[in-house]
Design a protein around this motif. Structure first.
Motif, PDB file in Angstrom:
ATOM      1  N   GLU A 183       3.003   0.035 -10.234  1.00 19.78           N
ATOM      2  CA  GLU A 183       1.721   0.335 -10.853  1.00 19.78           C
ATOM      3  C   GLU A 183       1.742   1.719 -11.481  1.00 19.78           C
TER       4      GLU A 183
ATOM      5  N   ARG B 270       1.186   9.206 -16.586  1.00 15.87           N
ATOM      6  CA  ARG B 270       0.768   8.339 -15.477  1.00 15.87           C
ATOM      7  C   ARG B 270       1.420   6.957 -15.528  1.00 15.87           C
TER       8      ARG B 270
ATOM      9  N   GLU C 298      -8.592  -2.305 -12.372  1.00 13.44           N
ATOM     10  CA  GLU C 298      -7.892  -1.018 -12.421  1.00 13.44           C
ATOM     11  C   GLU C 298      -7.010  -0.893 -13.659  1.00 13.44           C
TER      12      GLU C 298
ATOM     13  N   PRO D 255      -7.525  -0.511  -0.137  1.00 14.70           N
ATOM     14  CA  PRO D 255      -6.306  -0.766  -0.926  1.00 14.70           C
ATOM     15  C   PRO D 255      -5.749  -2.182  -0.778  1.00 14.70           C
TER      16      PRO D 255
ATOM     17  N   ARG E  67       2.725   1.940  -6.702  1.00 16.23           N
ATOM     18  CA  ARG E  67       2.844   0.871  -5.717  1.00 16.23           C
ATOM     19  C   ARG E  67       3.589  -0.321  -6.317  1.00 16.23           C
TER      20      ARG E  67
ATOM     21  N   ARG F 221       2.138  -6.585  -4.372  1.00 15.22           N
ATOM     22  CA  ARG F 221       0.682  -6.649  -4.543  1.00 15.22           C
ATOM     23  C   ARG F 221       0.259  -7.974  -5.166  1.00 15.22           C
TER      24      ARG F 221
ATOM     25  N   GLN G 154       4.980   8.081  -5.813  1.00 15.08           N
ATOM     26  CA  GLN G 154       4.605   9.016  -6.866  1.00 15.08           C
ATOM     27  C   GLN G 154       5.818   9.585  -7.588  1.00 15.08           C
TER      28      GLN G 154
ATOM     29  N   PHE H   6       2.842   4.238  -1.588  1.00 18.28           N
ATOM     30  CA  PHE H   6       2.843   4.953  -2.857  1.00 18.28           C
ATOM     31  C   PHE H   6       4.250   5.458  -3.180  1.00 18.28           C
TER      32      PHE H   6
ATOM     33  N   THR I 263       0.817  -1.218   0.000  1.00 17.28           N
ATOM     34  CA  THR I 263       0.000   0.000   0.000  1.00 17.28           C
ATOM     35  C   THR I 263       0.852   1.270   0.000  1.00 17.28           C
TER      36      THR I 263
ATOM     37  N   THR J 138       0.103   5.340 -12.237  1.00 16.75           N
ATOM     38  CA  THR J 138      -0.688   6.285 -11.442  1.00 16.75           C
ATOM     39  C   THR J 138      -0.254   6.338  -9.983  1.00 16.75           C
ATOM     40  N   THR J 139      -0.177   5.197  -9.286  1.00 15.76           N
ATOM     41  CA  THR J 139       0.120   5.178  -7.856  1.00 15.76           C
ATOM     42  C   THR J 139       1.585   4.890  -7.558  1.00 15.76           C
TER      43      THR J 139
END
Length: 348
Positions: free
Chosen positions: A121, A93, A305, A295, A126, A131, A85, A83, A81, A123-124
């Motif tokens: 991932e 993205r 997603e 999440p 992660r 995951r 960025q 992030f 979980t 966008t995020t």
């Protein structure tokens, strides 16, 4: 006639053990194929099935990865979980090829590295490896618990229907028909969406997992119940059951000690084939948004997603899809191998 003439025909000659007992084996003689137990025969057949053995190894590795998810995440990744960025291009993205040098552009294949084995991932940012591992943990927990509930209910109802017969068999058989006609997916979508938090002391994903396990296990038991019922109908007329009944054994003793041990093989084989079906069912619910809540990672939710981003980041839909494919295929092939190994019609 001389003294060297042959002895009278009535004189007894020492007999070899093989002559005295055709079934006896000479000293040092190895046991033949007929001396093997059913488990030994099944194991030898399974060992010769290379596809089943490889699938079994994959199944074991998947279970170990799910059980050791916290350690694997600690050693090879980041919390699922967390992030990142700074690794993501805010415009496209998708991850940068080199986060330290954004001028190199972006990588639509996840920017895999030693820090992020499967990339991150879009966008995020992660970690995708962690995951996937935690998503497998959720899928296997749901699949195994649902299979356990289904097998327990199906075995009890099937063995009672097959042994009792009469109106009890008719009543249980009609109940099977009703459950088999039930729209399971639609019912699951409706029920998971309306169950309030706090039911039975559960909330959040704990409640979601409990509801999914209940739905799959409670409404899928007729499949295995029909198999168990058919086997019980054949076993209740066997000599060992008649002998136990004539000696005054109770119904419970006959069911538990005489019939149930002979049902273990078909139950194990069917359970192995049921687990991948339950994995797909959980993934479908999560894909539709009524499964595991974010999440918390879930393979089905990850696929959901990834759909809007498949053009910018095609790897994001490939990785969870491949995880589901490999897991389901491994369980199916291993189940097929078990079925062939325990089939008495299979030649050695």
């Amino acid at each position: 006639m001389s003294a060297r003439s042959r002895a009278p025909e009535s004189a007894e000659q020492p007999e070899s053990p093989a002559a005295a007992d055709p079934g006896a084996k000479a000293p040092g003689q190895r046991s033949g194929p007929d001396d093997r137990s059913l488990k030994q025969i099944a194991w030898q057949r399974l060992r010769r099935d290379k596809v089943a053995m490889v699938s079994g190894i994959v199944v074991v590795l998947l279970i170990l990865a799910a059980a050791l998810a916290p350690l694997l995440t600690k050693w090879f990744g980041y919390p699922p979980t967390q992030f990142h960025q700074e690794l993501i291009d805010p415009v496209r993205r998708v991850p940068y090829v080199d986060p330290d040098n954004p001028g190199l552009g972006t990588d639509p294949w996840g920017a895999m590295s030693s820090d992020h084995l499967l990339g991150v991932e879009p966008t995020t940012g992660r970690d995708l490896f962690s995951r996937i591992v935690y998503g497998g943990q959720i899928s296997l927990i749901v699949a195994f618990l649902a299979t356990l509930v289904c097998v327990a209910l199906g075995t009890v109802m099937g063995i009672i229907a097959g042994y009792a017969g009469g109106w009890i068999d008719t009543l249980i058989s009609r109940a099977m028909d009703i459950f088999l006609a039930f729209p399971l997916m639609l019912f699951a979508i409706a029920l998971v969406g309306v169950v309030p938090d706090g039911l039975f002391g559960l909330e959040g994903n704990g409640l979601r997992i409990g509801v999914i396990v209940f739905i799959i296990g409670f409404f899928n038991w007729p499949y295995i119940a029909r198999i168990v019922r058919g086997q019980t109908l054949a076993l209740r007329e066997r000599e060992f059951v008649e002998a136990s009944r004539s000696l005054g054994a109770s119904t419970g003793h006959i069911l538990v000690r005489e019939i149930l041990p002979n049902l273990v093989t078909p139950i194990i084989v069917y359970a192995t084939l049921l687990i991948p079906t339950n994995i797909l069912f959980e993934a479908a619910l999560s894909f539709l948004g009524v499964g595991i809540n974010p999440p918390t990672p879930s393979w089905g939710k990850m696929l959901s997603e990834a759909v809007p981003l498949y053009q910018q980041a095609p790897y994001f839909i490939i990785v969870p899809g491949l995880a589901i494919f490999v897991t389901v295929l491994a369980f199916n092939l291993f189940g097929d191998g078990l079925r062939d190994a325990f089939d008495p019609k299979t030649s050695d």
